[in-house]
Design a protein around this motif. Structure first.
Motif, PDB file in Angstrom:
ATOM      1  N   ALA A  48       0.935  -1.285  -0.198  1.00 33.03           N
ATOM      2  CA  ALA A  48       0.054   0.086   0.120  1.00 33.03           C
ATOM      3  C   ALA A  48       0.550   1.565   0.342  1.00 33.03           C
ATOM      4  N   GLU A  49       2.237   1.297   0.716  1.00 37.36           N
ATOM      5  CA  GLU A  49       2.829   2.568   0.977  1.00 37.36           C
ATOM      6  C   GLU A  49       3.092   2.763  -0.314  1.00 37.36           C
ATOM      7  N   ALA A  50       4.387   1.692  -0.948  1.00 39.58           N
ATOM      8  CA  ALA A  50       4.871   1.540  -2.381  1.00 39.58           C
ATOM      9  C   ALA A  50       3.754   1.979  -3.771  1.00 39.58           C
ATOM     10  N   GLY A  51       2.262   2.133  -3.715  1.00 44.20           N
ATOM     11  CA  GLY A  51       2.070   1.855  -4.432  1.00 44.20           C
ATOM     12  C   GLY A  51       2.574   1.625  -5.877  1.00 44.20           C
ATOM     13  N   ASP A  52       2.402   2.286  -6.856  1.00 46.34           N
ATOM     14  CA  ASP A  52       2.849   1.317  -8.127  1.00 46.34           C
ATOM     15  C   ASP A  52       4.755   1.193  -7.945  1.00 46.34           C
ATOM     16  N   ALA A  53       5.503   1.968  -7.319  1.00 45.17           N
ATOM     17  CA  ALA A  53       7.146   1.336  -7.819  1.00 45.17           C
ATOM     18  C   ALA A  53       6.989  -0.050  -7.621  1.00 45.17           C
ATOM     19  N   THR A  54       7.630  -1.005  -8.079  1.00 48.96           N
ATOM     20  CA  THR A  54       8.764  -1.928  -7.890  1.00 48.96           C
ATOM     21  C   THR A  54       9.338  -3.019  -6.891  1.00 48.96           C
ATOM     22  N   ILE A  55       8.402  -3.531  -6.141  1.00 51.85           N
ATOM     23  CA  ILE A  55       9.551  -4.223  -5.025  1.00 51.85           C
ATOM     24  C   ILE A  55      10.888  -5.086  -5.977  1.00 51.85           C
ATOM     25  N   ARG A  56      11.523  -4.448  -4.990  1.00 51.46           N
ATOM     26  CA  ARG A  56      12.984  -5.299  -5.365  1.00 51.46           C
ATOM     27  C   ARG A  56      13.768  -6.159  -4.261  1.00 51.46           C
ATOM     28  N   GLY A  57      13.105  -6.073  -3.560  1.00 53.95           N
ATOM     29  CA  GLY A  57      14.029  -6.831  -2.379  1.00 53.95           C
ATOM     30  C   GLY A  57      13.173  -6.538  -0.902  1.00 53.95           C
ATOM     31  N   CYS A  58      13.669  -7.494  -0.234  1.00 50.09           N
ATOM     32  CA  CYS A  58      13.120  -7.717   1.380  1.00 50.09           C
ATOM     33  C   CYS A  58      13.660  -7.997   2.561  1.00 50.09           C
ATOM     34  N   VAL A  59      14.038  -6.902   3.244  1.00 52.00           N
ATOM     35  CA  VAL A  59      14.937  -7.773   4.613  1.00 52.00           C
ATOM     36  C   VAL A  59      13.922  -8.243   5.897  1.00 52.00           C
ATOM     37  N   LYS A  66      13.614  -7.895  18.747  1.00 53.59           N
ATOM     38  CA  LYS A  66      12.154  -6.794  18.124  1.00 53.59           C
ATOM     39  C   LYS A  66      12.658  -7.225  16.531  1.00 53.59           C
ATOM     40  N   PHE A  67      11.771  -8.257  16.195  1.00 58.69           N
ATOM     41  CA  PHE A  67      11.875  -7.822  14.259  1.00 58.69           C
ATOM     42  C   PHE A  67      11.557  -6.773  14.037  1.00 58.69           C
ATOM     43  N   THR A  68      12.181  -6.165  12.901  1.00 57.51           N
ATOM     44  CA  THR A  68      11.719  -4.545  11.545  1.00 57.51           C
ATOM     45  C   THR A  68      12.150  -5.433  10.231  1.00 57.51           C
ATOM     46  N   TYR A  69      10.725  -4.290   9.668  1.00 65.76           N
ATOM     47  CA  TYR A  69      11.313  -5.223   7.963  1.00 65.76           C
ATOM     48  C   TYR A  69      11.825  -4.307   7.377  1.00 65.76           C
ATOM     49  N   ALA A  84      10.380   0.715   6.204  1.00 66.81           N
ATOM     50  CA  ALA A  84      10.750   0.329   7.225  1.00 66.81           C
ATOM     51  C   ALA A  84       9.236   0.152   8.175  1.00 66.81           C
ATOM     52  N   LEU A  85       9.467  -1.103   8.785  1.00 66.38           N
ATOM     53  CA  LEU A  85       7.787  -1.267   9.431  1.00 66.38           C
ATOM     54  C   LEU A  85       8.117  -2.674   9.867  1.00 66.38           C
ATOM     55  N   ASP A  86       7.553  -2.344  11.949  1.00 69.11           N
ATOM     56  CA  ASP A  86       7.397  -3.175  12.688  1.00 69.11           C
ATOM     57  C   ASP A  86       6.959  -4.227  11.924  1.00 69.11           C
ATOM     58  N   ALA A  87       6.659  -6.096  12.695  1.00 70.72           N
ATOM     59  CA  ALA A  87       6.216  -6.589  12.868  1.00 70.72           C
ATOM     60  C   ALA A  87       4.483  -7.109  12.663  1.00 70.72           C
ATOM     61  N   SER A  88       3.685  -5.568  13.533  1.00 71.93           N
ATOM     62  CA  SER A  88       2.145  -5.588  13.029  1.00 71.93           C
ATOM     63  C   SER A  88       1.999  -5.289  11.537  1.00 71.93           C
ATOM     64  N   GLY A  89       2.862  -4.447  11.226  1.00 69.10           N
ATOM     65  CA  GLY A  89       3.164  -4.103   9.393  1.00 69.10           C
ATOM     66  C   GLY A  89       2.861  -2.459  10.121  1.00 69.10           C
ATOM     67  N   THR A  90       2.857  -1.219  11.247  1.00 63.74           N
ATOM     68  CA  THR A  90       3.368   0.230  10.639  1.00 63.74           C
ATOM     69  C   THR A  90       4.214  -0.222  10.385  1.00 63.74           C
ATOM     70  N   VAL A  91       4.290   1.579   9.655  1.00 61.07           N
ATOM     71  CA  VAL A  91       5.126   2.071   9.002  1.00 61.07           C
ATOM     72  C   VAL A  91       5.832   2.587  10.257  1.00 61.07           C
ATOM     73  N   LEU A  92       7.465   2.676  10.282  1.00 57.82           N
ATOM     74  CA  LEU A  92       8.167   3.261  11.400  1.00 57.82           C
ATOM     75  C   LEU A  92       9.685   4.479  10.918  1.00 57.82           C
TER      76      LEU A  92
END
Length: 160
Positions: A48-59, A66-69, A84-92
């Motif tokens: 949702a945050e990325a919109g029409d952007a292409t996802i290149r990778g995930c970390v 605590k996990f973040t992504y 960057a997001l926390d484990a619940s999907g909140t944008v950090l």
């Protein structure tokens, strides 16, 4: 850091094992992961945050238990946007590449002063809580590279 000397066909080599950014000492571990392995709430919010952007990778990152992504994207115009997001999907935090011409004049002046004959690299805005917290770039001068960051008012701040 561990160092070992060994010989191969008469040549002496030095093998150096580095701890990835001190991760063993600080409880910090970051690794690339398949995006499909992200928690559903994280992936949904990142898309949702990325919109029409292409996802290149995930970390996936674990710090202090605590996990973040982080979801790395490329926008249609070629600029990067990392979320960057926390484990619940909140944008950090969102780091978004911006054009130098869109910088506040105080930041533009601060970067020019910091570069002082060097060259600024890609410039990113860093947004937290929906507000731009800082602008970051790298300065290359005399073969050396350093990261600098400035508040929206042009004051130096610590880079992430």
């Amino acid at each position: 850091m561990n160092c070992t000397l060994f010989s191969v066909s008469g040549f002496t080599l030095l093998a150096v094992a580095l701890l990835a950014s001190g991760s063993a000492a600080t409880g910090h571990a970051e690794s690339g992961v398949p995006c499909k392995s992200l928690p559903a709430a994280v992936f949904h919010q990142a898309k949702a945050e990325a919109g029409d952007a292409t996802i290149r990778g995930c970390v996936k990152d674990k710090e202090n238990g605590k996990f973040t992504y982080e979801v790395e994207t490329t926008q249609p115009d070629g600029r990067s946007k990392d979320i960057a997001l926390d484990a619940s999907g909140t944008v950090l935090e969102v780091e978004q590449e911006i054009m130098a011409g869109s910088l506040p004049s105080a930041v533009s002046g601060a970067i020019a002063k910091a570069a002082h004959g060097g060259k600024a690299g890609k410039i990113e805005s860093v947004t937290r809580g929906g507000v731009i917290a800082s602008y970051e770039t790298t300065i290359t001068k005399d073969g050396r590279r350093r990261e600098v960051a400035f508040s929206p008012e042009g004051a130096p701040v610590t880079a992430d």
